[in-house]
Design a protein around this motif. Structure first.
Motif, PDB file in Angstrom:
ATOM      1  N   LEU A 119       0.831  -1.205   0.000  1.00 41.62           N
ATOM      2  CA  LEU A 119       0.000   0.000   0.000  1.00 41.62           C
ATOM      3  C   LEU A 119       0.864   1.253   0.000  1.00 41.62           C
ATOM      4  O   LEU A 119       0.507   2.270  -0.599  1.00 41.62           O
ATOM      5  CB  LEU A 119      -0.929   0.004   1.221  1.00 41.62           C
ATOM      6  N   PHE A 120       2.001   1.172   0.682  1.00 33.20           N
ATOM      7  CA  PHE A 120       2.905   2.323   0.660  1.00 33.20           C
ATOM      8  C   PHE A 120       3.860   2.275  -0.533  1.00 33.20           C
ATOM      9  O   PHE A 120       4.029   3.273  -1.238  1.00 33.20           O
ATOM     10  CB  PHE A 120       3.724   2.420   1.942  1.00 33.20           C
ATOM     11  N   LEU A 121       4.481   1.131  -0.771  1.00 31.88           N
ATOM     12  CA  LEU A 121       5.522   1.056  -1.798  1.00 31.88           C
ATOM     13  C   LEU A 121       4.963   1.301  -3.204  1.00 31.88           C
ATOM     14  O   LEU A 121       5.596   1.983  -4.020  1.00 31.88           O
ATOM     15  CB  LEU A 121       6.218  -0.305  -1.732  1.00 31.88           C
ATOM     16  N   ASP A 122       3.779   0.752  -3.501  1.00 30.74           N
ATOM     17  CA  ASP A 122       3.167   0.995  -4.813  1.00 30.74           C
ATOM     18  C   ASP A 122       2.820   2.470  -4.988  1.00 30.74           C
ATOM     19  O   ASP A 122       3.063   3.064  -6.045  1.00 30.74           O
ATOM     20  CB  ASP A 122       1.902   0.143  -4.979  1.00 30.74           C
ATOM     21  N   ARG A 128       6.867   9.074  -6.935  1.00 30.65           N
ATOM     22  CA  ARG A 128       8.234   9.489  -7.219  1.00 30.65           C
ATOM     23  C   ARG A 128       8.563   9.462  -8.711  1.00 30.65           C
ATOM     24  O   ARG A 128       9.505  10.100  -9.160  1.00 30.65           O
ATOM     25  CB  ARG A 128       9.236   8.644  -6.435  1.00 30.65           C
ATOM     26  N   ASN A 129       7.775   8.747  -9.483  1.00 32.24           N
ATOM     27  CA  ASN A 129       7.972   8.752 -10.935  1.00 32.24           C
ATOM     28  C   ASN A 129       7.032   9.698 -11.664  1.00 32.24           C
ATOM     29  O   ASN A 129       7.236   9.965 -12.847  1.00 32.24           O
ATOM     30  CB  ASN A 129       7.778   7.339 -11.489  1.00 32.24           C
ATOM     31  N   ASN A 130       6.016  10.195 -10.964  1.00 27.85           N
ATOM     32  CA  ASN A 130       4.942  10.885 -11.675  1.00 27.85           C
ATOM     33  C   ASN A 130       4.637  12.288 -11.162  1.00 27.85           C
ATOM     34  O   ASN A 130       4.148  13.127 -11.918  1.00 27.85           O
ATOM     35  CB  ASN A 130       3.664  10.041 -11.581  1.00 27.85           C
ATOM     36  N   HIS A 131       4.885  12.557  -9.885  1.00 30.66           N
ATOM     37  CA  HIS A 131       4.467  13.833  -9.297  1.00 30.66           C
ATOM     38  C   HIS A 131       5.333  14.974  -9.826  1.00 30.66           C
ATOM     39  O   HIS A 131       6.537  14.814 -10.030  1.00 30.66           O
ATOM     40  CB  HIS A 131       4.567  13.761  -7.775  1.00 30.66           C
ATOM     41  N   GLN A 450      -3.029   1.187  -5.645  1.00 29.02           N
ATOM     42  CA  GLN A 450      -3.520   0.236  -4.646  1.00 29.02           C
ATOM     43  C   GLN A 450      -3.998  -1.024  -5.350  1.00 29.02           C
ATOM     44  O   GLN A 450      -4.752  -0.953  -6.316  1.00 29.02           O
ATOM     45  CB  GLN A 450      -4.672   0.870  -3.865  1.00 29.02           C
ATOM     46  N   VAL A 451      -3.529  -2.180  -4.901  1.00 30.68           N
ATOM     47  CA  VAL A 451      -3.931  -3.464  -5.469  1.00 30.68           C
ATOM     48  C   VAL A 451      -5.216  -3.937  -4.791  1.00 30.68           C
ATOM     49  O   VAL A 451      -5.412  -3.734  -3.589  1.00 30.68           O
ATOM     50  CB  VAL A 451      -2.807  -4.499  -5.280  1.00 30.68           C
TER      51      VAL A 451
END
Length: 693
Positions: A119-122, A128-131, A450-451
């Motif tokens: 939930l945190f890592l995803d 970090r890649n998109n914001h 979120q999966v």
């Protein structure tokens, strides 16, 4: 005065929206989508005001209430770490040898632990890649490294692994629960016999950092490239922008210029090459620790194709099937080059009969099937989303529904939110983040926020990320269009989103597209193939006069985009290069690329330090072949199940049997159940591609 002008533009925009929406309604009244708010109302506005967003309520980033400010990421990380520690204590306190041991409870604890970590890592990986805010990115990186360290320690925890092994051996364990334990065993490193498990944890941390640095360096595209002044085809300056350099490869008749540009575009920076060598060494170190001959053997074990030899055999099979078309295509290149020479459109060329790699884009641009326009006013953002909506409704029996965005939910005013529903039941959410901005990934990417997890009623939430030119965000929606390639990227990434949401399982550890890598690209390529079907595309690809895209124009565009033999060959070469990188961890990447290219390609090249790199060498290391494999499987699925569009009823079976299991069933077994084979016919794939040429 400026405010009055802006207000005038907005008023005119609203009139255009009403006008165009009326035209859309007269065309699509027979489909389910017109029962929903029109997609154009969602996408065509210049921006969404803060006042309007606040009317929908307030929340945190991606509707996570806590994440109002960047600093809140650190609070979220602490909360998740505490949850993980509590679950670890419960797992370690469980006596798996006790007579009253409850495997159901143990499995639920283990899956909850995996879920709280993810939930945190995803989410962190998405941010970090998109914001667009460096503050958010830097804060996330700090928290990400901390929680990733927890995961690495868990994966190397001997006591925890022993408990999982013990539970995995329980004979009464069946079905999805058995698969959960198998997946946890796959995720954990086999540390039996390793004297220092901490060394393995340190190697994993090093790999994370190397891979992240590698991707960041790849995104640092040079602002300029340089070419000789002589015969610069309209460019008087020696210094060219990166974009102009890319255009020159396609449009300059000067072979010397094209060669210089090609070599610069395909020469990795010293930093990138250094990181790639470091990645080779570190992956081999991890493989040695885990008693695998190479990184290839380590990661392929759980795939559909399970060994390097099996992968090479598959690639060579596609290469063999490609040969007749490749020879025909090479002869066409030579013939077109001679024509261009006679027309005075071939300068500074060699007298050789060879075709060089820096010639193919220029010659290809003059081929009959490449002269068609790459875009059409029929391919607006609105029409493209409309097409996805129609496809969901008519083929798959699900609904793609626009949703209101709350204040604080998104960091870019052009991000849009949709839900995926089946029989009015919410399945998951999709954020469409389609337009370019600084430091955004250039490639199309599907990020998981979120999966899904049925055991706790947790739905999947994903982000479709592309970098379409920002002009497409503005009305009139028919005035700017996507190229066919951009349209294909959108459908491709939406295929991943469908898989992530429809593949929600009881436990999150194998939910969504947590399948083998050489299975995960199949749904995305199946979705792309629908763009070759005129019966489908003509239903939504309409111009401002409500006219469908002409059939002949459509098929010209499909032929121009679709994989010719050269593109398939390039994929084979890169897949084999990826394998050989890790087979030969002490060899220079440039030398490896040269050997592979000489083995497969009839197109001549200059070697030395020149080879192409991609972020796929990190997240798809040893598995780049999956793109080729999944393309071959997807073309067989589409040709057998969906090529006849009208009245097609195969969508529900595809969703339930191919997407629905997620990773709860091994990917190899899913393919055997659905297709009856894991060895797709490469000749059928080549024939499918060739029919559009």
């Amino acid at each position: 005065k400026k405010m009055k002008i802006v207000q005038h533009i907005r008023n005119r925009t609203i009139r255009n929206i009403i006008k165009n929406t009326h035209k859309q309604c007269t065309y699509t009244t027979t489909t389910k989508i017109m029962e929903k708010p029109t997609i154009e109302d969602v996408y065509s506005k210049l921006y969404v005001s803060e006042h309007k967003l606040k009317e929908n309520g307030t929340t945190g980033l991606y509707d996570i209430e806590l994440l109002k400010e960047a600093e809140d990421v650190l609070k979220f990380e602490v909360i998740q770490k505490n949850k993980c520690n509590n679950l670890i204590e419960k797992i370690k306190a469980t006596d798996v040898h006790s007579s009253d041991f409850n495997p159901d409870q143990f499995i639920d604890y283990a899956d909850q632990l995996s879920n709280e970590l993810c939930l945190f890592l995803d989410l962190a990986e998405t941010i970090r890649n998109n914001h667009k805010s460096p503050k958010w990115v830097n804060t996330v990186n700090e928290a990400y490294d901390s929680l990733k360290l927890v995961m690495h320690h868990l994966n190397a925890d001997k006591d925890l692994q022993q408990k999982i092994k013990t539970v995995n051996k329980i004979p009464t364990l069946k079905g999805e629960q058995k698969r959960v334990m198998e997946r946890l065993m796959e995720d954990m490193e086999d540390v039996d016999g390793i004297e220092n498990a901490e060394e393995l944890s340190k190697v994993n941390q090093d790999l994370d950092q190397i891979q992240y640095n590698f991707v960041q360096q790849l995104q640092d595209i040079p602002s300029h490239i340089y070419i000789p002044k002589k015969g610069s085809f309209g460019f008087k300056k020696k210094k060219l922008s990166y974009r102009k350099g890319r255009e020159l490869l396609r449009f300059s008749p000067d072979q010397i210029e094209r060669k210089e540009v090609y070599l610069q575009l395909n020469t990795p920076s010293p930093e990138v090459k250094g990181l790639l060598k470091e990645l080779q060494r570190t992956r081999q170190k991890k493989s040695d620790l885990l008693n695998y001959p190479t990184h290839n053997h380590l990661v392929l074990e759980q795939n559909v194709l399970t060994t390097p030899d099996e992968v090479v055999s598959f690639l060579d099979g596609v290469y063999e099937a490609l040969q007749p078309q490749l020879e025909k295509e090479l002869e066409s290149y030579r013939h077109k080059r001679d024509q261009l020479d006679q027309q005075g459109l071939w300068k500074n060329g060699t007298n050789s009969d060879d075709i060089f790699v820096w010639d193919t884009e220029y010659i290809g641009a003059h081929m009959d099937h490449h002269t068609a326009a790459s875009s059409s006013q029929c391919f607006s953002i609105h029409n493209a989303i409309n097409g996805l909506t129609i496809l969901c409704s008519e083929i798959f029996g699900i609904d793609l529904v626009p949703e209101p965005i709350k204040y604080g939910e998104c960091f870019d005013p052009y991000i849009r939110k949709f839900s995926l529903q089946r029989d009015n039941n919410l399945l998951g959410h999709i954020y469409f983040d389609l337009f370019d901005r600084p430091n955004k990934p250039f490639e199309g990417v599907n990020f998981t926020i979120q999966v899904g997890r049925k055991a706790s009623n947790q739905i999947s939430r994903v982000v479709v990320t592309t970098s379409f030119p920002h002009k497409n965000a503005f009305p009139n929606m028919h005035s700017d269009s996507l190229t066919f390639a951009q349209l294909a990227t959108l459908f491709h990434e939406f295929g991943h989103s469908m898989h992530a949401i429809l593949g929600t399982t009881e436990y999150q550890v194998h939910s969504g597209f947590r399948t083998s890598v050489d299975f995960s690209e199949i749904p995305s390529h199946v979705l792309e193939h629908f763009l070759t079907n005129y019966d489908f595309v003509s239903r939504w690809a309409i111009d401002a006069n409500n006219e469908s895209i002409p059939r002949h124009t459509f098929y010209q565009m499909v032929a121009s985009y679709n994989q010719d033999a050269k593109k398939i060959l390039d994929d084979i070469i890169y897949a084999r290069f990826d394998l050989e990188l890790w087979n030969n961890p002490n060899d220079d990447p440039a030398h490896i690329f040269e050997q592979v290219h000489r083995h497969y390609s009839p197109f001549k090249a200059e070697y030395g330090n020149h080879f192409s790199t991609s972020s796929h060498l990190t997240n798809y290391g040893s598995m780049t072949y999956a793109y080729v494999y999944c393309q071959v499987v997807a073309s067989q699925i589409y040709a057998d199940q969906f090529e006849n569009y009208a009245g097609n009823t195969n969508g529900p079976r595809y969703m339930d049997e191919l997407l629905g299991p997620g990773g709860a069933i091994h990917s190899r077994d899913i393919l055997m159940n659905y297709l009856g084979t894991v060895q797709p016919n490469p000749h059928q794939h080549i024939a499918f591609v060739n029919k559009f040429q």
